[in-house]
Write a protein that holds these residues in place. Sequence first.
Motif, PDB file in Angstrom:
ATOM      1  N   PHE A 122      26.557  50.722  28.562  1.00 38.69           N
ATOM      2  CA  PHE A 122      27.378  50.293  27.426  1.00 38.69           C
ATOM      3  C   PHE A 122      26.826  48.983  26.872  1.00 38.69           C
ATOM      4  N   TYR A 125      35.126  46.535  24.256  1.00 35.73           N
ATOM      5  CA  TYR A 125      35.309  47.260  25.509  1.00 35.73           C
ATOM      6  C   TYR A 125      36.011  48.568  25.176  1.00 35.73           C
ATOM      7  N   TRP A 171      38.408  52.832  31.805  1.00 38.83           N
ATOM      8  CA  TRP A 171      38.019  51.520  31.295  1.00 38.83           C
ATOM      9  C   TRP A 171      36.513  51.350  31.370  1.00 38.83           C
ATOM     10  N   VAL A 207      34.586  47.956  30.954  1.00 41.08           N
ATOM     11  CA  VAL A 207      34.623  46.516  30.651  1.00 41.08           C
ATOM     12  C   VAL A 207      33.405  45.791  31.206  1.00 41.08           C
ATOM     13  N   SER A 208      32.491  46.549  31.775  1.00 41.42           N
ATOM     14  CA  SER A 208      31.199  45.980  32.155  1.00 41.42           C
ATOM     15  C   SER A 208      30.147  47.043  31.893  1.00 41.42           C
ATOM     16  N   PRO A 209      28.893  46.642  31.656  1.00 43.73           N
ATOM     17  CA  PRO A 209      27.923  47.588  31.105  1.00 43.73           C
ATOM     18  C   PRO A 209      27.480  48.705  32.052  1.00 43.73           C
ATOM     19  N   MET A 229      29.518  50.275  34.487  1.00 48.58           N
ATOM     20  CA  MET A 229      30.600  50.880  35.252  1.00 48.58           C
ATOM     21  C   MET A 229      31.673  51.505  34.378  1.00 48.58           C
ATOM     22  N   VAL A 287      41.444  55.113  36.546  1.00 45.39           N
ATOM     23  CA  VAL A 287      42.687  54.748  37.237  1.00 45.39           C
ATOM     24  C   VAL A 287      43.642  55.931  37.151  1.00 45.39           C
ATOM     25  N   TYR A 297      37.030  51.862  43.857  1.00 50.59           N
ATOM     26  CA  TYR A 297      37.042  50.665  43.005  1.00 50.59           C
ATOM     27  C   TYR A 297      36.970  49.373  43.816  1.00 50.59           C
ATOM     28  N   ALA A 324      34.938  45.835  42.784  1.00 49.09           N
ATOM     29  CA  ALA A 324      35.816  44.963  42.001  1.00 49.09           C
ATOM     30  C   ALA A 324      35.483  43.493  42.167  1.00 49.09           C
ATOM     31  N   HIS A 337      47.922  41.882  28.520  1.00 45.85           N
ATOM     32  CA  HIS A 337      46.787  41.520  29.385  1.00 45.85           C
ATOM     33  C   HIS A 337      46.769  40.013  29.638  1.00 45.85           C
ATOM     34  N   ARG A 349      39.784  36.948  23.957  1.00 48.57           N
ATOM     35  CA  ARG A 349      38.798  37.802  24.632  1.00 48.57           C
ATOM     36  C   ARG A 349      37.418  37.223  24.410  1.00 48.57           C
ATOM     37  N   GLY A 359      26.944  39.114  28.356  1.00 46.27           N
ATOM     38  CA  GLY A 359      26.064  40.064  29.035  1.00 46.27           C
ATOM     39  C   GLY A 359      26.685  41.433  29.214  1.00 46.27           C
ATOM     40  N   GLY A 360      27.527  41.828  28.274  1.00 49.29           N
ATOM     41  CA  GLY A 360      28.146  43.150  28.355  1.00 49.29           C
ATOM     42  C   GLY A 360      29.414  43.186  29.177  1.00 49.29           C
ATOM     43  N   LYS A 361      29.710  42.094  29.881  1.00 50.29           N
ATOM     44  CA  LYS A 361      30.945  42.038  30.675  1.00 50.29           C
ATOM     45  C   LYS A 361      32.050  41.416  29.815  1.00 50.29           C
ATOM     46  N   HIS A 362      33.247  41.919  29.955  1.00 51.30           N
ATOM     47  CA  HIS A 362      34.352  41.453  29.107  1.00 51.30           C
ATOM     48  C   HIS A 362      35.353  40.626  29.899  1.00 51.30           C
ATOM     49  N   TYR A 396      38.971  37.777  29.629  1.00 49.21           N
ATOM     50  CA  TYR A 396      39.985  37.035  28.894  1.00 49.21           C
ATOM     51  C   TYR A 396      39.768  35.564  29.258  1.00 49.21           C
ATOM     52  N   MET A 427      37.728  41.100  33.064  1.00 48.08           N
ATOM     53  CA  MET A 427      38.742  42.156  32.936  1.00 48.08           C
ATOM     54  C   MET A 427      38.676  43.117  34.113  1.00 48.08           C
ATOM     55  N   GLU A 428      37.469  43.319  34.660  1.00 51.62           N
ATOM     56  CA  GLU A 428      37.346  44.369  35.687  1.00 51.62           C
ATOM     57  C   GLU A 428      38.137  44.059  36.953  1.00 51.62           C
ATOM     58  N   ILE A 429      38.445  42.790  37.205  1.00 46.72           N
ATOM     59  CA  ILE A 429      39.210  42.525  38.430  1.00 46.72           C
ATOM     60  C   ILE A 429      40.713  42.758  38.243  1.00 46.72           C
ATOM     61  N   LEU A 430      41.132  42.908  36.992  1.00 49.84           N
ATOM     62  CA  LEU A 430      42.566  43.094  36.744  1.00 49.84           C
ATOM     63  C   LEU A 430      42.892  44.488  36.202  1.00 49.84           C
ATOM     64  N   ILE A 431      41.920  45.378  36.265  1.00 47.91           N
ATOM     65  CA  ILE A 431      42.111  46.706  35.687  1.00 47.91           C
ATOM     66  C   ILE A 431      43.293  47.449  36.289  1.00 47.91           C
ATOM     67  N   TYR A 433      46.262  45.988  34.556  1.00 48.16           N
ATOM     68  CA  TYR A 433      46.312  46.381  33.149  1.00 48.16           C
ATOM     69  C   TYR A 433      46.785  47.828  33.009  1.00 48.16           C
TER      70      TYR A 433
END
Lengths: 368, 343
Positions: free
Chosen positions: A278, A307, A324, A326-328, A330, A334, A363, A367, B19, B161, B165-168, B170, B196-200, B203
């Motif tokens: 992504f 995202y 989701w 939210v990283s390129p 992965m 859920v 996950y 994580a 979020h 937001r 590097g492609g990671k999102h 907050y 964001m990935e640690i709170l998926i 969310y």
Amino acid sequence: MANIDFVTPFYNKSYDTSGLLEALSRLTSTEDIAINTVPFGTEDSPLSLFPSIHSKRRDITLICQNEDVFLFKLNYKYSEEGEERSESGKFFVCNYEPFKNVNLAITFEKNTFFRRGLLPIIKSLYPKVHLTFIKHEKLMKLLHAFRERYNSLNLIISRASLKNRFIEKESGSKLVPMVGWPNMELDEALKWADQNDSWFQSIQFRLTEKKTNIAEISFTRQGIVRTNHLYDEVQEFFIKPVCKILFENMEMFGNRSRRDTDSFSARPLAISFSYDQFADPEDNRRFIRVMRHYNKAAVSVLHGNPYIHITISDYFDGSNFDLWMVSPKMITIVPQMKGSVAAIERLVNHIFDSYAEGKIVDYSEVAR
Amino acid sequence: MNSEELMNADIDDFMQTVHAMIGFVNFYLFDGDKWCDREGIKVFQGARLKRFQLNSEGEEQIESDHITPDLCIYLPTKEGVIGEVKRNLPKNRKLWMGAFEQLMKYDNDLLGWPSEDGKVISHDVVLLIHQFRSGPLASFYNDNKDSIVFKKPFAIVGFGRSEDGGKHYYFFKKELGSLSFPYVDKCLDDGVPVPMEILIKKYSTIKLTDDRPPLPYLMYIIWEHVVLPIASENKKFRYLRKKQKIEVLLTIDNIVEVLRKGFSFAVLQSYNDDHQTKTPRRAWVVEACDKFVLGKEAEWVDTKTKNEIKIYFQKYDDTLQHFVKLVTGNIDVDDSQMLLFDI
């Protein structure tokens, strides 16, 4: 000279699973028949699944049972050239130990019986019954391992169906199914697939020695195997690994429903990729297009760029997921209150088949 | 933007705010060393707190009115945090004083915390708002310090937001003020990106808050998470074609309870008290059901009491957009004979 009836005595004998598989192996070494084998997963007993099939067009009855081996008879009707025809045949269902909830449906009736009768029934039992998916990389490994076993023989791909990623200027990449009769050596066929950004859906090959066919084997991405010889080796190199994948997937995908926990907590899965999937908005658009083509499901895009957040409702069994990106590298899946093994497997297979293959992990492993 | 685009933007705005609340709560809740939620911390919404003070004779005088902050965090040290979340501010800056007047109501000793005596030793007051607005709001505060006075620790925290590097992420940063929890105060001083990935998980499970959600979004949540699970138990479910329907009978209380237990802050280790306002509010669910009825997707069993509703579940390719179109009036309501499966 009259033909010897090997079929009736075969069906009249009583088998346990290992006995049945050995007997089938002997059969392919002495008779000119082909065996179709379908590995499938289910938590239900074959006794509750198959005899429940009773309709105007098809009907299954139990002939006999010994421990975990069942012999069924299937009568079915079909239309051909405007005429109604009927056909019947028998098939075995057995539990494949040591893999719990993994079964084999096996028949050596005519291929038309398998294609028109048995296989559609097995697929119609979804989601109670589910087939697995073999990643392209794994499929290649299995073929190579089999090839190693018979390295003195030629392994020629006689027919293959593939998906090819075709790049169009305006609309980006498209997946195009292809069927070919390459008659290539295995390595040559694999190289062609790599160079053309393709992956196999099914593959038919023959083992030859000095222009003599030793065996004709076909193998699909769903783990369905057909062979006319070497059933022992086919079990070892194809059926057993597929059953292991089925079992491991069921273990990985099981107990993911939020309603199974006291506090309704989620147990997500992740698909991790070895390289960025992504990296730019076009990748996002492509992924959303792929998910919009996910059939028998509601797909809602809550956020598409930069995202991705998508929700999926499976219209086979009502399972629900949040997806989701939210990283390129992965995709996180859920499962919501209901997230069945069959629904998760179908969703992952769609992503692998139509977008890209990755590694499935819990996950919690990714994580941090 | 057309009406559907505006509605989708509103839904996205709502989810961003959810979020952000989750992200802010996790500064207190989440232990980054052990990688799990801390024990003993309670997060809750809809709390009905009452202001009290001691009179000259040292007796407690409790006010009869209650206040309901957007967010409360109770720490095992018997300290608290009250959070107010603003999605938007009025264009007219003069009206911004209203936001601070509301916050100043929280700047009192309050009764109703989940402690034995219902009190805390102290609490912070935090305003959480999008970073586009946090700066101007902080300027407004500074320009009106004579009128806006806090005795308790007060902070304005902006969120937004970001991507790297492609990671999102907050991103949270304190615009002004200070907080009592030193770790949180320091983090927010410098600004901190929360991946964001640690709170998926959170969310995905907290979809509703004490703030009224956009109507199509609530309808979609009810459809997917209350109606569909019941419809899927019907043996005809998988064979249902488009325009074919399955009748699902529900009570409003049942819908509220399913959503509260499964999709609100109640899914966190939380404080659930009968005096709390439940999320989602009953009135919102009734409004959503009224819209199902108007869209010929349901029928009230009793139009006067509006306690029970028959919803006609059918399959949509995109449930959210279906209800966006229905609410914005961009869909033809299906007047055709309903094809109901026998149940």
